[in-house]
Design a protein around this motif. Sequence first.
Motif, short mmCIF file in Angstrom:
data_model
loop_
_atom_site.label_atom_id
_atom_site.label_comp_id
_atom_site.label_asym_id
_atom_site.label_seq_id
_atom_site.Cartn_x
_atom_site.Cartn_y
_atom_site.Cartn_z
N VAL B 34 0.70 -1.28 0.04
CA VAL B 34 -0.03 0.01 -0.02
C VAL B 34 0.91 1.12 0.00
O VAL B 34 1.73 1.22 0.65
CB VAL B 34 -0.89 -0.07 1.07
CG1 VAL B 34 -0.14 -0.05 2.63
CG2 VAL B 34 -1.72 1.29 1.18
N ASP B 38 -2.77 4.50 -3.34
CA ASP B 38 -3.99 4.02 -2.76
C ASP B 38 -4.94 5.00 -2.01
O ASP B 38 -5.98 4.61 -1.57
CB ASP B 38 -3.78 2.71 -1.97
CG ASP B 38 -2.96 1.69 -2.84
OD1 ASP B 38 -3.72 1.16 -3.74
OD2 ASP B 38 -1.66 1.27 -2.45
N HIS B 180 -5.72 -2.64 4.43
CA HIS B 180 -4.49 -2.70 3.93
C HIS B 180 -3.22 -3.35 4.88
O HIS B 180 -2.26 -4.08 4.07
CB HIS B 180 -3.64 -1.42 3.66
CG HIS B 180 -4.68 -0.56 2.54
ND1 HIS B 180 -4.66 -0.85 1.26
CD2 HIS B 180 -5.22 0.61 2.60
CE1 HIS B 180 -5.65 0.11 0.42
NE2 HIS B 180 -6.00 1.00 1.40
N ASN B 185 -1.75 -8.96 2.64
CA ASN B 185 -1.26 -7.90 1.75
C ASN B 185 -0.07 -7.33 2.21
O ASN B 185 0.47 -6.40 1.84
CB ASN B 185 -2.52 -6.66 2.01
CG ASN B 185 -2.31 -5.43 1.06
OD1 ASN B 185 -2.16 -6.06 -0.36
ND2 ASN B 185 -2.27 -4.58 1.28
N TYR B 216 -7.62 -6.93 -1.39
CA TYR B 216 -7.94 -5.60 -1.79
C TYR B 216 -7.68 -5.27 -3.36
O TYR B 216 -6.62 -6.00 -3.87
CB TYR B 216 -6.65 -4.85 -0.96
CG TYR B 216 -6.64 -3.50 -1.57
CD1 TYR B 216 -7.67 -2.67 -1.49
CD2 TYR B 216 -5.38 -2.99 -2.30
CE1 TYR B 216 -7.29 -1.07 -2.01
CE2 TYR B 216 -5.34 -1.72 -2.82
CZ TYR B 216 -6.41 -0.62 -2.52
OH TYR B 216 -6.30 0.53 -3.11
#
Lengths: 422, 410
Positions: B34, B38, B180, B185, B216
């Motif tokens: 991330v 984003d 996130h 992730n 995501y």
Amino acid sequence: MLDRKQPPSFSPIQDFKLIKAKSYQLDNQAKIHVVNAGRQPVINMQIYFKAGRWHEHIKGTSFLTAKMIPEGSLLHSSKQISQKFDGLGAFLEVSSGYDLVGVEVYCLNQHLEKLLPLVNELITTATFPEVEFKGLKDRFIQQLSINLQKNNYVASAKLKETIFGKDHPYGYATDIELMEKVQHAEVKSLFDEKISGCPFEIFLSGQVEEAHIKQVNKELGKIPIIKPLGKPSLPEDPLTDEFNYYEEKPESVQTSIRIGKKLFPKKHEDALKFEVLNEVLGGYFGSRLMKNIREEKGLTYGIHSNMVFLHNGSYFVIGTDVKKDKKDIALEEIYKEINILCTQAVPEEELNLVKNYLAGSHIKSINTPFSISEHNKTLYFSKLPENYYDNYIKKINDVSAEDIMEMANKYLKSDLYEILVG
Amino acid sequence: MIDFHEFSLDNGLQVIVHQDKTVPIAVLDLLYNVGSKDENPEKTGFAHLFEHLMFGGSKNIPNYDSPLQKVGGDNNAFTSPDITNYYVTVPANNLETAFWLESDRMLELSFDPEVLSVQKKVVIEEFKQRYLNQPYGDVWLKLRPLAYKIHPYQWPTIGKEISHIENATMEDVKDFFYTHYRPNNAILTIAGNVKLKEVERLTKKWFGNIPSGKPYRRNLPEEPIQTTSRIARHQADVPVNTIYKTYHMCEKNDINYIPTDLLSDILGRGKSSRLYQSLVKEKKIFNGVNASISGSIEKGLFIISGKIKEGISYENADLEIQREISKLKEESINDDEVTKVKNQAESTLSFSELELLPRALNLAYSKLLGDTNLVNKTSEKIQAVTSKDILRNAEKVLIQENCTTLYYGK
């Protein structure tokens, strides 16, 4: 069930032996200090001359002298020199410090031999073409005019000027007027007197084999060293009793703060005790200053304290950039933290944490051939005992809370210079 | 050659292990997929503000730094447009402390309002210190929105403006965390003097029971192809006039990425580069000039920047840069130049692998790009580039319609 509140057990951090540089003499008596370590086929060669600010006759010359070295030699133009280094993916850096001028080469070890003749040429026959000098000086002055707009640059320079004095080689501020005056002949003459034909020292590190040392001796050991070094006279101690300076800048949104004073040399008996004191106060992210002024009050992005050791003088400095309208609060808190260290013993838990942190930082700082060489260089130039780093962690662990309070009272209680810009 | 092993946990955490028995330390690197790209365009600077909050205590551990410092460890983090990366270095036998700390803040943050309030202030001071209170600090605040009209690369990681940071709420924080900061992730890399079995055991022990989050799905707007050149002028109280020219280029995984990188080296890396020799040394138009690439994962920028000499106009300086670009396209590139930039790229690679931490980060980054072994293929890819590849990219990238120019100065 995993108990996440309980920290895992940990082991104390042990001393370990620093790999020692092997020192040899080249055919011309120049010393070379070699560290052979690492898994990448790279080499760093540093050649040092006593030609830094301390050794200048005329202010502002040392920097330009160093930077002119790669700008042309007897057989090669500036362009050819940079092509030769860049072509082999090598890097040539010249540095000019308070004490030394350094000529540094980074390259793959297979290319060292091809670069050495050119290095010899540079440190013996640099020609200082006038046209290159003019361009270099222009570029330097332009960069300087940018730096002089940065509050933190101005504040740091002002602190050094205040601590060492306007005419001291460590103290004088490099301003545009001063640099405009520097003449080509003065810069060339510093090269002739302090570099060409003068004693030098080499630090060679990386994957260094016997053959590389021989190559260095063949090229750099044949340089005749014919000029003894004159000892520069020590300027008079210029202690000023003006402790506070504030240069206000209406357009600034932050104020740069520098607080500091002169310090002892690195080999002094108080140095390690003071190092622990410095760490507690502002040496790491968990320090008292950082906790108070950043993490509790949010007045700054960062605040640090440091010790700077030079060959002929050292100093201590606290530095930060703070919210302008809160600068008085920041100052008050800085002195408050110093006062607490003068009057109250550091609690055992905090002291242990700081010692472990220092020990861990020490271990982490010695992991590449270049950093091993850097530590050897510090041993050498600071004239420290050879085993200084081998029992460093033990020495740090021996420092007591009383020692720290004693250091705070001895060095930080009074006579601190305070510089504000912005 | 960087050796590594890989495994993953049921919750989706991907793990890389790189052993180096020659050092007494270990690194734990945790990369979260991330970045500022984003962010909501109305709440920019959030990924970076969030990075600060990660140090404000987690569910079971009130303070992140002290327990780590106590075992001789150290840590830091950075946020880029593409990623947020946290790294810890410890004496090797105290590695478990890093697992303990890092897993607890992935499990759940403290979400302390006091921490949010203080870190907002700290980040605002960072904004001022780095972007507002020094000459040229805001160049990229001006330049990014000129070069990118739609894509979120149009704002820097610090954010578009201070008010976005001031307005961040605890609800935003929680939402960001659970979107996130989930194991599925993230990429965990352990490097240094470590044992593979032990790393597996510790990873399962500390990260194994952290629940995964909803996958995501990144759905970023695509930047339209630029069809006309853009030019802007910004006046500031600075001593020297500067020029910035950016050109849109390919993404990091594209076959043209390395050739374009080498193109920037030929034009503007170091003192033997074309721009430096011609425009600084010979014609004395600039006091300094560089070419480089932004290095982003998605379509990035090729950047030429220079400090203009007193008395030379912006237009003239600009024209001289364009002349050098035309010359390169017309006269082609000789083999010595190509060999030079390849050697530079190769040795830069060797030097970057000296230290443990960059090796760990490169492994994680390669994994993020889809193939961990990319770290070991870069050298081969550099060697395979021909002068034709470089020229082809010059013709495609360095054209007027694709260019955004900023004159920044007095």
